[in-house]
Write an enzyme that holds these catalytic residues in place. Structure first.
Site: not given
Ligand SMILES: Cc1cc2nc3c(=O)[nH]c(=O)nc-3n(C[C@H](O)[C@H](O)[C@H](O)COP(=O)(O)O)c2cc1C
Length: 329
Positions: A75, A105, A144, A205-207, A229
């Site tokens: 990415q 982000c 994304k 994606n998300g949760d 994530g």
């Molecule tokens: C500590 C942390 C770092 C993250 N870094 C990135 C990143 O580098 N690039 C990105 O697109 N999303 C990043 N995210 C977002 C995650 O890819 C994801 O979209 C978000 O955590 C929701 O998914 P989840 O609920 O499964 O964690 C980050 C999230 C967290 C918690």
């Protein structure tokens, strides 16, 4: 999921999310060993990859290192077409079979530089960057994003349509707006508006943490797959578990007791060898904490692990730290 624009066969549409400071090569390899459709690198700043001074350039290129076992998407983030194109070329040259562009982000540091989700407020600039990256590489380029900047600007479907016309092969949508950061609940219904707007695969994606939430997210969004994530922190087998329940793959052997200690020690040692001892000891702490939390392990030993500087002592304490407290009592 395999399409003309995304001609890569994934064993399942269950994908590890990019997480800055977390989805480095050792963690991606830990996840890949249990099984995942695809893993995504941490976000890498295109500026750092291309124009930063040599030591930072080397560090950012190391973040794009590709492991084996499952396909890795690298990415990249940025707001300048030339360095985004060059960063994509470098990642492709290092073997990345997929390049992902970050437009999700929410971090102030990133948004302040007008990259990440700030690009959802400037679709013309977003499209310039997408064109530049797609024209720079032969591998599929994915995107994304979030639902939009805020609830007054839910423009993910519009961005997706324009990006699909430019050649984006697949989208991942985190079901929150930028203004929400990580608060509230991801809105999987809202992801459907992107699914309905394009014909290429969309990943929800998300949760999503387990098979139950994955099933709900897929039903509500009609997405082609899921991205996980935080649910994989301390549980690198989570993706394989979800894929087994949803797609009938062989379930992973979830390690407990001595097998868990072996898994964590292996991950720890691969962190030390990737970063070197001093940095590795510090980077490993969050992973150790998650493993201990997920295992319901000893609180006292957890806090000792967080302070310990000597890897040999960490490795010696780990088996007891991972022992369930109920059982230990
Ligand atoms: C500590 C942390 C770092 C993250 N870094 C990135 C990143 O580098 N690039 C990105 O697109 N999303 C990043 N995210 C977002 C995650 O890819 C994801 O979209 C978000 O955590 C929701 O998914 P989840 O609920 O499964 O964690 C980050 C999230 C967290 C918690």
């Amino acid at each position: 999921m395999t399409t003309d624009k995304f001609p890569i066969t994934l064993t399942s549409p269950v994908i590890l999310a990019p997480m800055s400071g977390i989805t480095d090569l050792p963690f991606r390899q830990a996840v890949a060993r249990f099984g995942a459709g695809m893993v995504v690198s941490e976000m890498i700043s295109s500026g750092e990859m291309v124009t930063a001074r040599p030591s930072r350039r080397a560090a950012s290129r190391a973040r794009a290192e590709i492991g084996d076992g499952v396909p890795t998407s690298v990415q990249i983030a940025g707001r300048e077409a030339g360095s985004m194109a060059e960063a994509a070329r470098i990642a492709e040259g290092q073997g990345a079979p997929v390049i992902d562009i970050n437009m999700g982000c929410p971090a102030k540091k990133v948004v302040g530089g007008l990259s990440g989700s700030a690009l959802m407020r400037d679709l013309d600039l977003a499209l310039t960057l997408i064109d530049a990256v797609i024209n720079a590489v032969r591998v599929p380029v994915t995107l994304k994003m979030r639902l939009g900047w805020d609830f007054d600007c839910l423009n993910a479907p519009l961005l997706a349509q324009r990006a699909e016309a430019a050649g984006i092969a697949m989208f991942t949508v985190h079901g929150r707006t930028r203004s929400q950061f990580y608060t509230g609940q991801a809105d999987w219904h809202a992801i459907r508006s992107v699914v309905d707007a394009v014909s290429v695969p969309v990943i929800a994606n998300g949760d999503i943490r387990d098979a139950k939430t994955a099933r709900r997210a897929l039903a509500q969004s009609n997405a082609a797959g899921v991205m996980i994530g935080r649910g994989a922190q301390g549980r690198p087998w989570a993706l394989a578990e979800i894929a087994a329940e949803l797609y009938g793959l062989t379930p992973p052997e979830i390690p407990h007791g001595a097998a868990l200690a072996d898994q964590v020690c292996d991950h720890y040692e691969s962190i030390l060898s990737f970063y070197g001892k001093d940095l590795g000891v510090r980077i490993a702490r969050k992973h150790l904490g998650w493993y201990v939390d997920a295992a319901g392990g000893s609180v006292a030993l957890r806090s000792r692990l967080m302070r310990e500087k000597d890897p040999a002592t960490v490795l010696a304490i780990l088996p007891d730290a991972l022992t369930r407290q109920k059982e230990a009592a």
